[in-house]
Scaffold this motif. Structure first.
Motif, mmCIF file in Angstrom:
data_model
loop_
_atom_site.group_PDB
_atom_site.id
_atom_site.type_symbol
_atom_site.label_atom_id
_atom_site.label_comp_id
_atom_site.label_asym_id
_atom_site.label_seq_id
_atom_site.Cartn_x
_atom_site.Cartn_y
_atom_site.Cartn_z
ATOM 1 N N LYS A 160 2.750 3.259 -4.684
ATOM 2 C CA LYS A 160 3.538 3.392 -3.465
ATOM 3 C C LYS A 160 2.595 3.533 -2.277
ATOM 4 C CE LYS A 160 7.472 5.577 -5.782
ATOM 5 N NZ LYS A 160 8.341 6.785 -5.869
ATOM 6 N N VAL A 161 2.953 2.917 -1.177
ATOM 7 C CA VAL A 161 2.099 2.928 0.019
ATOM 8 C C VAL A 161 2.926 3.376 1.219
ATOM 9 C CG1 VAL A 161 0.557 1.122 -0.835
ATOM 10 C CG2 VAL A 161 2.587 0.484 0.470
ATOM 11 N N LYS A 162 2.219 3.785 2.265
ATOM 12 C CA LYS A 162 2.892 4.243 3.486
ATOM 13 C C LYS A 162 3.459 3.049 4.267
ATOM 14 C CE LYS A 162 -0.297 8.160 3.832
ATOM 15 N NZ LYS A 162 -1.415 8.752 4.615
ATOM 16 N N GLN A 164 4.911 0.075 3.956
ATOM 17 C CA GLN A 164 5.579 -0.833 3.017
ATOM 18 C C GLN A 164 5.821 -2.203 3.633
ATOM 19 O OE1 GLN A 164 6.086 0.149 -0.178
ATOM 20 N NE2 GLN A 164 6.710 -1.952 -0.638
ATOM 21 N N ALA A 173 0.323 -4.148 -2.588
ATOM 22 C CA ALA A 173 0.457 -2.712 -2.814
ATOM 23 C C ALA A 173 -0.833 -2.128 -3.397
ATOM 24 C CB ALA A 173 1.637 -2.435 -3.747
ATOM 25 N N LEU A 176 -3.518 -2.272 -0.494
ATOM 26 C CA LEU A 176 -3.236 -1.336 0.592
ATOM 27 C C LEU A 176 -3.382 0.111 0.142
ATOM 28 C CD1 LEU A 176 -2.404 -1.079 3.523
ATOM 29 C CD2 LEU A 176 -0.007 -1.133 2.805
ATOM 30 N N SER A 177 -3.017 0.397 -1.093
ATOM 31 C CA SER A 177 -3.158 1.756 -1.608
ATOM 32 C C SER A 177 -4.603 2.241 -1.501
ATOM 33 C CB SER A 177 -2.691 1.808 -3.066
ATOM 34 O OG SER A 177 -2.917 3.081 -3.625
ATOM 35 N N GLU A 180 -5.504 2.742 2.257
ATOM 36 C CA GLU A 180 -4.918 3.959 2.831
ATOM 37 C C GLU A 180 -5.618 5.212 2.321
ATOM 38 O OE1 GLU A 180 -0.342 2.464 3.759
ATOM 39 O OE2 GLU A 180 -0.729 3.688 1.975
ATOM 40 N N GLN A 181 -6.043 5.194 1.068
ATOM 41 C CA GLN A 181 -6.784 6.347 0.540
ATOM 42 C C GLN A 181 -8.080 6.574 1.301
ATOM 43 O OE1 GLN A 181 -7.354 5.894 -3.727
ATOM 44 N NE2 GLN A 181 -5.208 5.287 -3.995
ATOM 45 N N THR A 185 -7.286 0.163 7.469
ATOM 46 C CA THR A 185 -6.126 -0.727 7.594
ATOM 47 C C THR A 185 -6.560 -2.158 7.353
ATOM 48 O OG1 THR A 185 -6.508 -0.896 9.983
ATOM 49 C CG2 THR A 185 -4.922 0.764 9.232
#
Length: 846
Positions: A160-162, A164, A173, A176-177, A180-181, A185
């Motif tokens: 799950k990512v912020k 979406q 996904a 991007l995961s 984001e960690q 971006t």
């Protein structure tokens, strides 16, 4: 500090890698122990313990086999600070600050972050001491089987990512995961023209035409991009481009190397088989089985037999000093190529001794080799060829089980064959009479030269009007052309091809060879899979009892079934990684043919397993996975790099942007031919072509021009995948732009930048000729205004509308060339075309 640095640099090449086992005596907090076991321990095993484990004398006094030992530090003090972990010398070293560990290259960012997290959390270990194994071969045990690439592929949960909204499909996904960690971006999308160019080259290896670009820009439908993806996946040029990737992996060439570098008969049929397989989206597991055991599978066909030419593509010494050793060298080539290409393993390193790095004992090498030990050694005779099609051919090779022949068709073919043979003999007699008369008149040295076909037209032209009349010379050329045409139109009764053959239903006995020497036989072994991969799901092989009527032992079919099995942990991972590599320029595992301990760990292991799972779930078909990758937002990213990404992830392991890449050698040559309007796209299969090679290059051969034929200008302008690959004589434009050395598998091409490349695009005969063709074609089709011609040349080469300042600069260059350099307009535009071929925007994919 200097003294500490010198000692620390001596501590250990952290990249020296010997697998280690772990023993435990106490029970720490479970989360910390799990983190060490799953995340930290594999890194230490791969890069640290060989020099900083439980050796008799650890290097530099640094022992990392337990927490207590690590906290004692090295001979020169503390390596980890629990009070101020950010100041720890170990963090500075793995970041490649003042200290640089590993000295051979920086660890991937993902591994650095794991070690930093470990240090900042107090360097927790599993209970007790991590005992590094003493010198010797890596042990094949449960720890080895738990190495990431030997574990079963599991379809992971999609993270799950912020954001979406950025997720087009599951691939995004996973990407991007990770971003984001790390507070990063993804880059903005590439411009439509750049994206289209990237898509065309990645799928078909050719640039889009101006018309194709303009139609794409005008298409405002929401699925405009997806429609173009589907169009290109269904183009026959897709197979021509993706076959080239596979041919790199299987060391494809059409000659044998060594001094004579003789031709491999009909090798091009394997190339055509690969092209057709990619175009038809043949399931990858079937593709594997046909190449490894196309003569032993249940449904033998012409294609499956041609596929076994895989075994015949390697180098061959036709005059070895030791024939038995030469045969084992051929088997070693097969073992190494099969291990690397299909399994991503370096099992070939265990020929002379236990593997120094990976868990492959020497016995495993010879067990694996035993699958191939019935194969006949390569030769120019029937041992390397077989009939693959024809009305009376029994494809399976079993007595009494062939198809019934169509007798009438066979009789018609035999009549045509005899007529063809009579016509060929008549032409050869006429050619012989003309040549014999002419050779009798030549002086001694030239008489010898005339024996070689490459010298005949040169000598005829040299003595034209003196020793031979123009009429006789023309007649000779016409007869030569007729002979070549007859060769192409020979009626087919039985088609032969380069293919595998075996000595019979019983394979040779296989022994472990001490130091790899045939004279030093050790224990006898039977066919077997690598021990580290033998589990309940993958037991020892069951070799069928030999059929007295069979032409082979059936062993290779057993191996092919195992490699192509859904349960094999390596096969799907390796291929999914290659598909990613050829789309993004590098694999999720950068060392794409080495998934072992010394290989580069995956940057996105969950994504790799997801792609491998999808490949199997789609029936091993490649195009659906290609489509998923190509329609992801990750593929559509631009190449711009943010300052944050440059600081945190300079190698772009996290894929925050798309990497810039240069065109491959074949893409560049085909693009030059394409924009000049000279590319021949009619050729779809058949014998390879011979573009002109400068005489100065041919002079480097012991017999100049030997083994290099002559194609018509139209044939010579065919796509590069159809160019004849001679191991001792490469086409200069391909060689200088890093075409692979076909003597061994090439999983990833080098991309060099060197002066010879600039010279090839400015001064070579090829570039000059194509520039002349482009200038002439533009002059014919465009108005007479120099600015209009400049605009058209830039439109063709850049696949976009040029800006006005670009047109102005080009126009000024034309005027200066004519006024200052006294060139006529034709030569000035030819020179400008050479500059257009050299533009970065033409050579690179932005």
């Amino acid at each position: 500090m200097a003294r500490f640095l010198n000692n620390y640099l001596y501590l250990a090449p952290l990249f020296a890698c010997i697998f280690n086992t772990i023993s435990f005596s106490a029970e720490p907090a479970k989360p910390a122990a799990d983190f060490f076991e799953k995340e930290v321990k594999p890194i230490l095993q791969a890069h640290c313990f060989s020099c900083h484990g439980a050796e008799k004398k650890v290097k530099g006094g640094l022992d990392m086999s337990s927490r207590e030992a690590l906290l004692k530090g090295s001979d020169n003090g503390a390596v980890v600070s629990l009070e101020k972990p950010d100041t720890s010398m170990m963090i500075d070293a793995i970041r490649h600050g003042e200290l640089k560990m590993p000295p051979k290259g920086k660890l991937p960012l993902s591994q650095i972050e794991i070690l930093e997290k470990w240090i900042k959390s107090g360097v927790p270990y599993s209970a007790g001491k991590a005992v590094a194994k003493q010198h010797g071969p890596p042990k094949v045990d449960e720890d080895a089987r738990n190495f990431w690439s030997y574990k079963a592929v599991k379809n992971p949960t999609i993270p799950k990512v912020k954001d979406q909204s950025w997720v087009k499909n599951p691939i995004d996904a996973f990407i991007l995961s990770k971003l984001e960690q790390n507070q990063l971006t993804p880059a903005l999308p590439a411009e439509k023209t750049a994206l289209l160019r990237r898509l065309y080259f990645n799928l078909i290896g050719l640039p889009p035409s101006i018309e194709e670009t303009e139609s794409f820009l005008k298409d405002t439908s929401p699925d405009a991009y997806e429609k173009r993806v589907d169009l290109l996946l269904n183009s026959r040029h897709y197979g021509e481009n993706w076959a080239r990737h596979w041919l790199d992996l299987v060391r494809y060439a059409e000659t044998n190397s060594f001094e004579r570098d003789g031709a491999k008969p009909n090798a091009y049929k394997y190339r055509d088989y690969v092209i057709q397989s990619f175009n038809s989206d043949k399931p990858y597991n079937q593709f594997i089985k046909e190449q490894l055991a196309g003569d032993e599978i249940e449904k033998v066909s012409r294609d499956s037999l041609v596929a076994t030419a895989y075994y015949r593509l390697g180098i061959w010494d036709d005059e070895p000093a030791d024939r038995e050793l030469a045969y084992f060298d051929q088997l070693d080539d097969i073992v190494s190529t099969t291990g690397q290409t299909f399994l991503g393993t370096t099992i070939g390193c265990a020929r002379c001794h236990d593997h120094k790095i990976d868990p492959f004992p020497q016995k495993d090498y010879y067990r694996f080799m035993a699958f191939f030990h019935g194969v006949n050694g390569y030769s120019n005779g029937p041992a390397s060829q077989r009939v693959v099609d024809g009305d009376t051919q029994d494809l399976k090779g079993l007595v009494g089980t062939g198809r019934r022949p169509d007798l009438k068709k066979l009789q018609d073919l035999e009549i045509k064959a005899k007529e063809h043979e009579r016509a060929s003999n008549d032409v050869n007699r006429q050619i012989g009479r003309i040549e014999d008369d002419f050779r009798a008149k030549l002086p001694g040295g030239q008489n010898d030269d005339f024996k070689q076909d490459v010298h005949k037209p040169i000598l005829f032209e040299k003595h034209l009007g003196k020793l031979v009349t123009a009429e006789e010379y023309k007649r000779w050329k016409d007869l030569i052309a007729k002979r070549e045409e007859l060769k192409k139109t020979r009626p087919l009764i039985r088609e032969t091809s380069l293919a595998v053959t075996e000595q019979g239903p019983k394979a040779r006995e296989t022994f472990i060879l001490t130091r790899g020497m045939p004279a030093a036989k050790g224990d006898k072994v039977e066919p077997g899979f690598p021990t580290v991969m033998i589990t309940n799901n993958s037991p020892e092989p069951k070799i069928p009892d030999p059929d007295a009527n069979a032409l082979s032992s059936g062993r290779r079919a057993v191996l092919a079934d195992w490699i192509a099995s859904d349960a094999n942990p390596l096969t799907a991972r390796v291929m999914a990684n290659r598909l990613w590599q050829f789309q993004f320029g590098r694999g999720i595992v950068r060392s794409s043919s080495n998934f072992g301990y010394m290989g580069t760990p995956p940057t996105h292991p969950e994504l790799l397993d997801y792609l491998a799972s999808q490949l199997v779930a789609n029936g091993w078909k490649i195009k659906p996975l290609q489509r998923m990758i190509l329609t992801s937002n990750a593929f559509k990213m631009g190449t711009q790099v943010s300052p944050q990404a440059m600081m945190k992830d300079p190698e772009n392991d996290l894929l925050s942007h798309f990497d810039l890449r240069r065109l491959t050698a074949e893409e560049l040559r085909d693009s030059i031919l394409g924009v000049s309007g000279n590319l021949n796209l009619k050729k779809v299969d058949g014998p390879s072509v011979y573009p002109t090679i400068p005489r100065e290059v041919l002079a480097g051969q012991s017999v100049p021009g030997s083994g290099w034929g002559k194609s018509t200008p139209e044939e010579a302008a065919s796509r590069s995948v159809f160019v004849f690959i001679k191991r001792s004589l490469a086409l200069p434009i391909l060689q200088v732009f890093d075409a692979p050395d076909p003597d061994s598998p090439c999983p990833s091409r080098f991309t060099t930048t060197q002066p010879a490349q600039a010279l090839a695009l400015i001064n070579s005969e090829f570039a000059s000729e194509q520039a002349k063709v482009l200038a002439a074609d533009v002059a014919k089709k465009s108005p007479s205004s120099p600015s209009d011609k400049v605009q058209e040349i830039l439109r063709r080469t850049l696949q976009r509308q040029p800006k006005q300042d670009e047109i102005d600069r080009g126009t000024t260059f034309i005027k200066d060339s004519m006024n200052k350099d006294s060139l006529n307009e034709e030569d000035a535009f030819r020179r400008f075309c050479l500059i257009a071929f050299s533009l970065n925007e033409f050579i690179f994919l932005n």
